[in-house]
Design a protein around this motif. Structure first.
Motif, mmCIF file in Angstrom:
data_model
loop_
_atom_site.group_PDB
_atom_site.id
_atom_site.type_symbol
_atom_site.label_atom_id
_atom_site.label_comp_id
_atom_site.label_asym_id
_atom_site.label_seq_id
_atom_site.Cartn_x
_atom_site.Cartn_y
_atom_site.Cartn_z
ATOM 1 N N GLU A 54 5.703 -6.116 -57.453
ATOM 2 C CA GLU A 54 5.752 -7.528 -57.091
ATOM 3 C C GLU A 54 6.926 -7.808 -56.158
ATOM 4 O OE1 GLU A 54 5.605 -11.938 -59.216
ATOM 5 O OE2 GLU A 54 5.673 -10.140 -60.464
ATOM 6 N N ALA A 55 8.034 -7.091 -56.354
ATOM 7 C CA ALA A 55 9.162 -7.234 -55.439
ATOM 8 C C ALA A 55 8.778 -6.767 -54.042
ATOM 9 C CB ALA A 55 10.363 -6.441 -55.955
ATOM 10 N N VAL A 56 8.049 -5.659 -53.948
ATOM 11 C CA VAL A 56 7.598 -5.171 -52.643
ATOM 12 C C VAL A 56 6.701 -6.206 -51.979
ATOM 13 C CG1 VAL A 56 6.283 -3.387 -51.440
ATOM 14 C CG2 VAL A 56 7.786 -2.740 -53.342
ATOM 15 N N GLU A 57 5.737 -6.722 -52.731
ATOM 16 C CA GLU A 57 4.822 -7.724 -52.174
ATOM 17 C C GLU A 57 5.590 -8.938 -51.638
ATOM 18 O OE1 GLU A 57 1.259 -8.260 -52.449
ATOM 19 O OE2 GLU A 57 0.618 -6.457 -53.530
ATOM 20 N N ASN A 58 6.564 -9.406 -52.397
ATOM 21 C CA ASN A 58 7.326 -10.568 -51.963
ATOM 22 C C ASN A 58 8.220 -10.246 -50.779
ATOM 23 O OD1 ASN A 58 7.243 -13.244 -53.762
ATOM 24 N ND2 ASN A 58 6.707 -11.482 -55.033
ATOM 25 N N GLY A 59 8.817 -9.066 -50.762
ATOM 26 C CA GLY A 59 9.618 -8.676 -49.613
ATOM 27 C C GLY A 59 8.808 -8.665 -48.332
ATOM 28 N N ALA A 101 11.645 1.137 -46.578
ATOM 29 C CA ALA A 101 12.086 2.516 -46.775
ATOM 30 C C ALA A 101 12.842 2.651 -48.088
ATOM 31 C CB ALA A 101 12.977 2.963 -45.615
ATOM 32 N N GLU A 102 12.571 3.715 -48.815
ATOM 33 C CA GLU A 102 13.392 4.086 -49.970
ATOM 34 C C GLU A 102 14.567 4.915 -49.461
ATOM 35 O OE1 GLU A 102 10.419 5.591 -53.243
ATOM 36 O OE2 GLU A 102 9.531 5.787 -51.247
ATOM 37 N N VAL A 150 12.427 -6.775 -39.714
ATOM 38 C CA VAL A 150 13.156 -6.818 -40.984
ATOM 39 C C VAL A 150 13.086 -5.432 -41.627
ATOM 40 C CG1 VAL A 150 13.284 -7.852 -43.282
ATOM 41 C CG2 VAL A 150 12.631 -9.260 -41.303
ATOM 42 N N MET A 151 14.238 -4.832 -41.911
ATOM 43 C CA MET A 151 14.252 -3.534 -42.588
ATOM 44 C C MET A 151 14.579 -3.758 -44.058
ATOM 45 S SD MET A 151 15.931 0.079 -41.435
ATOM 46 C CE MET A 151 15.480 1.587 -42.335
ATOM 47 N N ILE A 152 13.687 -3.222 -44.901
ATOM 48 C CA ILE A 152 13.745 -3.474 -46.337
ATOM 49 C C ILE A 152 14.051 -2.176 -47.065
ATOM 50 C CG2 ILE A 152 12.456 -4.276 -48.351
ATOM 51 C CD1 ILE A 152 10.685 -5.902 -46.453
ATOM 52 N N GLU A 163 24.205 2.592 -50.040
ATOM 53 C CA GLU A 163 25.635 2.706 -49.749
ATOM 54 C C GLU A 163 26.053 4.119 -49.389
ATOM 55 O OE1 GLU A 163 28.093 0.536 -52.744
ATOM 56 O OE2 GLU A 163 26.146 -0.002 -53.583
ATOM 57 N N HIS A 164 25.366 5.119 -49.905
ATOM 58 C CA HIS A 164 25.696 6.516 -49.580
ATOM 59 C C HIS A 164 25.547 6.789 -48.084
ATOM 60 C CE1 HIS A 164 26.153 8.139 -53.638
ATOM 61 N NE2 HIS A 164 25.073 7.460 -54.004
ATOM 62 N N PHE A 165 24.689 6.039 -47.444
ATOM 63 C CA PHE A 165 24.346 6.308 -46.047
ATOM 64 C C PHE A 165 24.943 5.294 -45.088
ATOM 65 C CE2 PHE A 165 20.917 7.490 -48.973
ATOM 66 C CZ PHE A 165 20.946 8.872 -48.808
ATOM 67 N N GLY A 166 25.776 4.388 -45.610
ATOM 68 C CA GLY A 166 26.332 3.341 -44.758
ATOM 69 C C GLY A 166 25.283 2.366 -44.279
ATOM 70 N N TRP A 167 24.169 2.287 -44.989
ATOM 71 C CA TRP A 167 23.043 1.441 -44.588
ATOM 72 C C TRP A 167 23.174 0.065 -45.227
ATOM 73 C CZ3 TRP A 167 17.462 1.846 -46.854
ATOM 74 C CH2 TRP A 167 16.618 0.959 -46.168
ATOM 75 N N GLN A 168 23.084 -0.965 -44.394
ATOM 76 C CA GLN A 168 23.093 -2.345 -44.858
ATOM 77 C C GLN A 168 21.763 -2.994 -44.487
ATOM 78 O OE1 GLN A 168 26.680 -4.094 -43.171
ATOM 79 N NE2 GLN A 168 27.947 -3.199 -44.767
ATOM 80 N N PRO A 169 20.782 -2.860 -45.353
ATOM 81 C CA PRO A 169 19.439 -3.376 -45.045
ATOM 82 C C PRO A 169 19.400 -4.895 -45.044
ATOM 83 C CG PRO A 169 19.546 -2.524 -47.276
ATOM 84 C CD PRO A 169 20.849 -2.185 -46.652
ATOM 85 N N ASP A 170 18.363 -5.421 -44.414
ATOM 86 C CA ASP A 170 18.186 -6.876 -44.366
ATOM 87 C C ASP A 170 17.779 -7.430 -45.726
ATOM 88 O OD1 ASP A 170 18.656 -7.143 -41.494
ATOM 89 O OD2 ASP A 170 16.744 -6.085 -41.277
ATOM 90 N N LEU A 171 16.898 -6.712 -46.421
ATOM 91 C CA LEU A 171 16.447 -7.084 -47.760
ATOM 92 C C LEU A 171 16.571 -5.869 -48.668
ATOM 93 C CD1 LEU A 171 13.106 -9.055 -47.072
ATOM 94 C CD2 LEU A 171 15.429 -9.979 -47.212
ATOM 95 N N VAL A 172 16.886 -6.112 -49.931
ATOM 96 C CA VAL A 172 16.972 -5.058 -50.942
ATOM 97 C C VAL A 172 16.056 -5.418 -52.100
ATOM 98 C CG1 VAL A 172 18.475 -3.848 -52.573
ATOM 99 C CG2 VAL A 172 19.349 -4.464 -50.315
#
Length: 457
Positions: A141-146, A234-235, A264-266, A284-293
């Protein structure tokens, strides 16, 4: 038969279940077999179980079945009981909330617990910008809403995902999964405008992060078109796909491209988030700051809760009444989630995840030197896997060996260790323990794994 080992934690909370494995019957035992017969009459066959032992109690890193067998749990409900089964503070918080308010529906009459969870997510997800959250029930449901928030924000239709991804069992998420069986077989037609781009799989593609990102971007530009792309999901570490850890700078390169083109990168952190990898979120391991989590699984210690958290301007794209649901952000689940955040901080669970990684990885590396069936060891924190290949084949072949994984899972279960399989080809053995797992229990499990590998012949 009996099979026990003393593996008491050196420093640990009081446990209601002894933290050792103990096998006292055949597996499954007579009471589990009796329950299984009752189940077959009334539970749909599509709801299968990897191991039909029926659990009566659970605490810390141990499951106890109805026959009195104690299992060391390296699955944690597929990454749900990250802080440990029946963690005391989570149980207490949920019990207290049950006495106050069980349900009102936040979109009718709100309550503080929902707001507090949103505050905690804003503080702990990557990125220092203003963030907002919607709470829902499950990861799918989180994926669908994202996705729908990204579509509303961009006014675009297309959704991109990565090869080997897994996102759920709803209609849209089935279309987003890489592997059809068993998740989607016969359940179509599926949602459209979903595109599968190549990902970073260092063990098999040999590409560095920039090379792998260039391949992904080329696909998105040529097959989808940036102007039509609403989001890329992306996971940061792929879960069901086999715990693939992308090459350095892969995710940040994709984020830069998405930002440039208004995509939008999720981050699907449903399995990898909530302290599992030694960070609150694996991004955080990859220095990635996504738009949505996207959060779920470990967020509420076993109660159903999930979330979409992200840039306020994106989250606010949805109109009033466009987000929500009857049980989303239930007060009891929210109270448990607040306790989970507090437990992570109070009990130093980020460091515990790092400890688990050190102990487990060191043991797996010892085994890899002796057994050439182990092709790769990967993962972070309490999210570690080994990919098994056909022994004796050329190094370049790396032919998957799902039979070995199945044999190991069965061998270990008979001795009171619960391992999980994963991977597109079913040839990955994954270790997804709670952060209550002690080094002694890990070493015990590694001994059983050693015996299982030797038994492969």
């Amino acid at each position: 038969m009996t099979d026990t080992i003393d593996a008491q934690p050196t420093v640990a909370p009081i446990h209601s279940v002894e933290q050792t494995r103990k096998v006292v019957t055949e597996i499954p035992g007579p009471k589990s077999r009796e329950l299984h017969e009752r189940r077959r009459a009334v539970v749909a066959d599509g709801v299968s179980s990897a191991l039909p032992v029926y659990i009566e109690r659970a605490n810390g890193a141990i499951l106890v079945d109805v026959d009195g067998n104690r299992f060391v749990d390296f699955g944690a409900g597929i990454g749900v009981t990250t802080v440990g089964h029946t963690e005391q503070s989570v149980v207490a918080a949920a019990a207290d909330q049950l006495q106050d308010v069980i349900h009102t529906l936040f979109t009718i009459t709100p309550y503080e617990e929902y707001v507090r969870v949103a505050e905690l997510l804003a503080a702990h997800t990557p990125g220092d910008w203003a963030k907002k959250t919607v709470l829902v029930n499950s990861g799918a449901e989180a994926v669908e809403n994202g996705v729908k928030i990204a579509r509303k924000h961009t006014g675009r239709r297309a959704v991109a995902v990565l090869d080997h991804a897994y996102h759920g069992r709803t209609n849209l998420t089935m279309a987003m999964n890489y592997k059809a069986h068993p998740y989607a077989t016969g359940f179509g037609p599926f949602a459209g405008d979903v595109y599968h781009a190549p990902n970073s799989y260092p063990y098999r593609d040999g590409l560095d992060g920039h090379e792998a990102a260039a391949r992904t971007i080329a696909y998105l530009e040529k097959v989808v078109g940036a102007a039509d792309l609403a989001c890329l999901v992306a996971e940061p570490i792929q879960g069901e796909g086999g715990f693939m850890v992308p090459a350095d700078e892969y995710l940040t390169t994709l984020q830069a491209w998405c930002t440039e083109h208004g995509v939008v990168m999720i981050a699907d952190e449903i399995q990898s988030g909530m302290a599992r990898t030694g960070r609150f979120f694996a991004s955080e391991h990859f220095g990635w700051q996504p738009d949505l989590v996207l959060s779920a699984k470990g967020i509420a210690g076993g109660l159903p809760l999930a979330a979409v958290t992200g840039r306020a301007e994106i989250m606010d794209s949805a109109h009033a009444g466009g987000l929500g649901g009857t049980f989303g952000g239930n007060p009891v689940a929210c109270a448990a989630a607040i306790a989970v955040f507090e437990s992570i901080e109070r009990n130093g669970l980020l460091q515990e995840a790092e400890r688990i990684e050190r102990t487990l990885t060191a043991g797996l590396e010892r085994l890899a030197k002796r057994y050439d069936v182990i092709g790769d060891i990967r993962g972070k924190g309490a999210m570690i896997a080994i990919e098994l290949i056909q022994p004796g084949t050329a190094v370049t072949a790396k032919q998957p060996n799902p039979e070995a994984v199945g044999a190991i899972v069965e061998f270990a279960a008979q001795r009171g260790i619960l391992f999980l399989s994963a991977g597109t080809w079913g040839n990955v053995l994954r270790f997804l323990p709670s952060l209550a797992m002690t080094d002694a229990l890990i070493e015990d499990a590694l001994t059983v794994l050693d015996d299982a590998l030797a038994a492969l012949g």
